[in-house]
Design a protein around this motif. Structure first.
Motif, PDB file in Angstrom:
ATOM      1  N   ILE A  55      47.749  36.869  51.235  1.00  0.00           N
ATOM      2  CA  ILE A  55      48.948  36.076  50.977  1.00  0.00           C
ATOM      3  C   ILE A  55      48.722  35.148  49.785  1.00  0.00           C
ATOM      4  O   ILE A  55      49.618  34.910  48.970  1.00  0.00           O
ATOM      5  N   GLY A  56      47.481  34.662  49.652  1.00  0.00           N
ATOM      6  CA  GLY A  56      47.146  33.768  48.555  1.00  0.00           C
ATOM      7  C   GLY A  56      46.943  34.445  47.219  1.00  0.00           C
ATOM      8  O   GLY A  56      46.614  33.767  46.237  1.00  0.00           O
ATOM      9  N   GLY A  57      47.116  35.760  47.150  1.00  0.00           N
ATOM     10  CA  GLY A  57      47.074  36.443  45.863  1.00  0.00           C
ATOM     11  C   GLY A  57      45.886  37.350  45.631  1.00  0.00           C
ATOM     12  O   GLY A  57      45.775  37.953  44.560  1.00  0.00           O
ATOM     13  N   CYS A  58      44.946  37.452  46.602  1.00  0.00           N
ATOM     14  CA  CYS A  58      43.796  38.335  46.420  1.00  0.00           C
ATOM     15  C   CYS A  58      44.210  39.796  46.578  1.00  0.00           C
ATOM     16  O   CYS A  58      45.039  40.117  47.441  1.00  0.00           O
ATOM     17  N   LEU A  59      43.636  40.647  45.746  1.00  0.00           N
ATOM     18  CA  LEU A  59      43.894  42.078  45.852  1.00  0.00           C
ATOM     19  C   LEU A  59      42.872  42.732  46.775  1.00  0.00           C
ATOM     20  O   LEU A  59      41.684  42.387  46.728  1.00  0.00           O
ATOM     21  N   ILE A  60      43.330  43.687  47.591  1.00  0.00           N
ATOM     22  CA  ILE A  60      42.420  44.445  48.437  1.00  0.00           C
ATOM     23  C   ILE A  60      41.416  45.206  47.573  1.00  0.00           C
ATOM     24  O   ILE A  60      40.265  45.411  47.956  1.00  0.00           O
ATOM     25  N   THR A  61      41.843  45.622  46.387  1.00  0.00           N
ATOM     26  CA  THR A  61      40.993  46.410  45.487  1.00  0.00           C
ATOM     27  C   THR A  61      39.996  45.568  44.713  1.00  0.00           C
ATOM     28  O   THR A  61      39.124  46.101  44.033  1.00  0.00           O
ATOM     29  N   GLY A  62      40.103  44.236  44.782  1.00  0.00           N
ATOM     30  CA  GLY A  62      39.128  43.360  44.152  1.00  0.00           C
ATOM     31  C   GLY A  62      39.465  42.980  42.726  1.00  0.00           C
ATOM     32  O   GLY A  62      40.382  43.529  42.106  1.00  0.00           O
ATOM     33  N   GLY A  63      38.714  42.010  42.202  1.00  0.00           N
ATOM     34  CA  GLY A  63      38.835  41.612  40.813  1.00  0.00           C
ATOM     35  C   GLY A  63      39.946  40.635  40.497  1.00  0.00           C
ATOM     36  O   GLY A  63      40.145  40.281  39.330  1.00  0.00           O
ATOM     37  N   TYR A  64      40.668  40.166  41.510  1.00  0.00           N
ATOM     38  CA  TYR A  64      41.817  39.285  41.266  1.00  0.00           C
ATOM     39  C   TYR A  64      42.029  38.373  42.455  1.00  0.00           C
ATOM     40  O   TYR A  64      41.982  38.814  43.601  1.00  0.00           O
ATOM     41  N   GLY A  65      42.254  37.092  42.187  1.00  0.00           N
ATOM     42  CA  GLY A  65      42.511  36.143  43.255  1.00  0.00           C
ATOM     43  C   GLY A  65      41.945  34.780  42.910  1.00  0.00           C
ATOM     44  O   GLY A  65      41.406  34.568  41.821  1.00  0.00           O
ATOM     45  N   SER A  66      42.076  33.847  43.831  1.00  0.00           N
ATOM     46  CA  SER A  66      41.570  32.490  43.609  1.00  0.00           C
ATOM     47  C   SER A  66      41.304  31.809  44.939  1.00  0.00           C
ATOM     48  O   SER A  66      41.864  32.186  45.974  1.00  0.00           O
ATOM     49  N   ALA A  67      40.447  30.788  44.899  1.00  0.00           N
ATOM     50  CA  ALA A  67      40.165  30.002  46.100  1.00  0.00           C
ATOM     51  C   ALA A  67      41.371  29.164  46.487  1.00  0.00           C
ATOM     52  O   ALA A  67      41.673  28.997  47.671  1.00  0.00           O
ATOM     53  N   VAL A  68      42.070  28.636  45.482  1.00  0.00           N
ATOM     54  CA  VAL A  68      43.272  27.841  45.757  1.00  0.00           C
ATOM     55  C   VAL A  68      44.320  28.700  46.456  1.00  0.00           C
ATOM     56  O   VAL A  68      45.015  28.248  47.371  1.00  0.00           O
ATOM     57  N   GLY A  69      44.445  29.941  46.033  1.00  0.00           N
ATOM     58  CA  GLY A  69      45.393  30.850  46.674  1.00  0.00           C
ATOM     59  C   GLY A  69      45.087  31.048  48.149  1.00  0.00           C
ATOM     60  O   GLY A  69      46.004  31.077  48.987  1.00  0.00           O
TER      61      GLY A  69
END
Length: 350
Positions: free
Chosen positions: A285-299
């Motif tokens: 929900i916070g923006g991480c991709l299941i496939t990896g390489g994208y996202g943030s701790a704040v998300g």
């Protein structure tokens, strides 16, 4: 980094000095979609639930969010690195059980049990990462195996040592009060009770954000999640990075496990099953991709906050709590679609 040069007549423009608009930077943020969703959910319950905006109610929401967020942060980093952990939920219970049973059976200071629990929990994380990197098996298989082993061990050892499915109380042991203050105390700020887990949560978000955005390790995490083979080819220590990420999840499980133990002074061996999905949901929900390489701790923090607002907002609105899972699933789908739309918009503005 090799600069890309564009020739327009007699002039040469360097990409490194091209102006990036504030809108483009905003659209590129992984947590944008979840932040918009969080504002919408907050506004909805502010009108639908009487008392939602009270300071005590918001404190309750933050506490519920923090119990998920403490684990969602390291899980998000692991997902950015291209993996996930199905054993994270029961590992929280394992951490609490080790701390409780070691302290009680060895008649030691509770801090000794806390220390042994930390070492044991980190060892499980290192085990997951080592098996994954050495065998090249999917993280689904490796951590599912660990999940089943921990589930059985939690129940088996608790019944073997204590004779029941729960541990003995350690509330009267030396060191309990100080450990309770660190992991499960309540602070009063401005006349409002605030659980210490909220501070742990915010601290982990700050630490994880610093690692991702300001350190070489953060670059390695994104590189490993984006393309493992390419990362290895340029010298990224893939195995060490992944083992470190799994140990990060284990560290979060240790904090959560100690909070569980010192909040209630005893632990049920069957707790934690299914929570791993909640942690993953918060990260997605916070923006991480299941496939990896994208996202943030704040998300991941925003995802946990959405979870907390929904779970407590339904209670404040006096709705049937049976609908909670429906709203959680709907939030997951809507946030994923919104995040995908935001990424496409960001790519279109480049």
């Amino acid at each position: 980094m090799t600069a890309t040069l564009e020739h327009t007549g007699d002039e040469t423009a360097d990409e490194r000095i091209l102006h990036t608009s504030a809108l483009r930077k905003l659209l590129a943020r992984p947590e944008l979609g979840s932040a918009v969703g969080a504002l919408a959910v907050f506004a909805f319950f502010a009108f639908a639930a009487d008392g939602f905006l009270r300071a005590t109610s918001l404190s309750t929401v933050l506490y519920a969010s923090s119990t998920i967020g403490i684990m969602a942060v390291p899980v998000a980093l692991l997902m950015i690195g291209g993996e996930f952990d199905l054993s994270a939920g029961v590992l929280v219970t394992s951490s609490a059980l080790v701390s409780s049973m070691f302290s009680y059976q060895m008649t030691a200071n509770t801090w000794v049990g806390v220390g042994v629990s930390l070492l044991t929990t980190l060892a499980v994380g290192a085990f997951n990462g080592s098996v994954l990197t050495r065998t090249r098996l999917p993280s689904f298989i490796v951590t599912l195996g660990t999940f089943l082993m921990l589930t059985g061990m939690n129940l088996g050892f608790t019944k073997l040592i204590d004779g029941t499915v729960s541990t003995k109380t350690i509330a009267d042991m030396e060191g309990f009060e100080s450990a309770h203050a660190v992991f499960a105390s309540t602070l009063t700020l401005g006349g409002v009770d605030v659980k210490v887990t909220i501070l742990w949560w915010l601290g982990l978000v700050a630490l994880a954000s610093w690692i991702l955005l300001r350190t070489r390790t953060g670059n390695w995490i994104f590189a490993v999640g984006g393309n493992e083979d390419a990362a290895r080819a340029v010298g990224v220590p893939v195995a060490k990075t992944k083992i470190g990420l799994y140990m990060g999840v284990a560290f979060g499980a240790w904090i959560s496990g100690q909070h569980l133990l010192f909040s209630f002074d005893a632990v049920q061996s069957g707790e934690g099953v299914g929570n791993e999905l909640i942690y993953i949901i918060a990260a997605v929900i916070g923006g991480c991709l299941i496939t990896g390489g994208y996202g943030s701790a704040v998300g991941s923090a925003v995802g946990a906050l959405l979870f907390g607002m929904t779970s407590k907002g339904i209670v404040f609105a006096e709705w049937n709590p049976d609908w909670f899972k429906f709203f959680l699933g709907a939030m997951l789908l809507l946030a994923t679609l919104l995040n995908a739309w935001v990424r496409k918009r960001a790519e279109a503005t480049k």
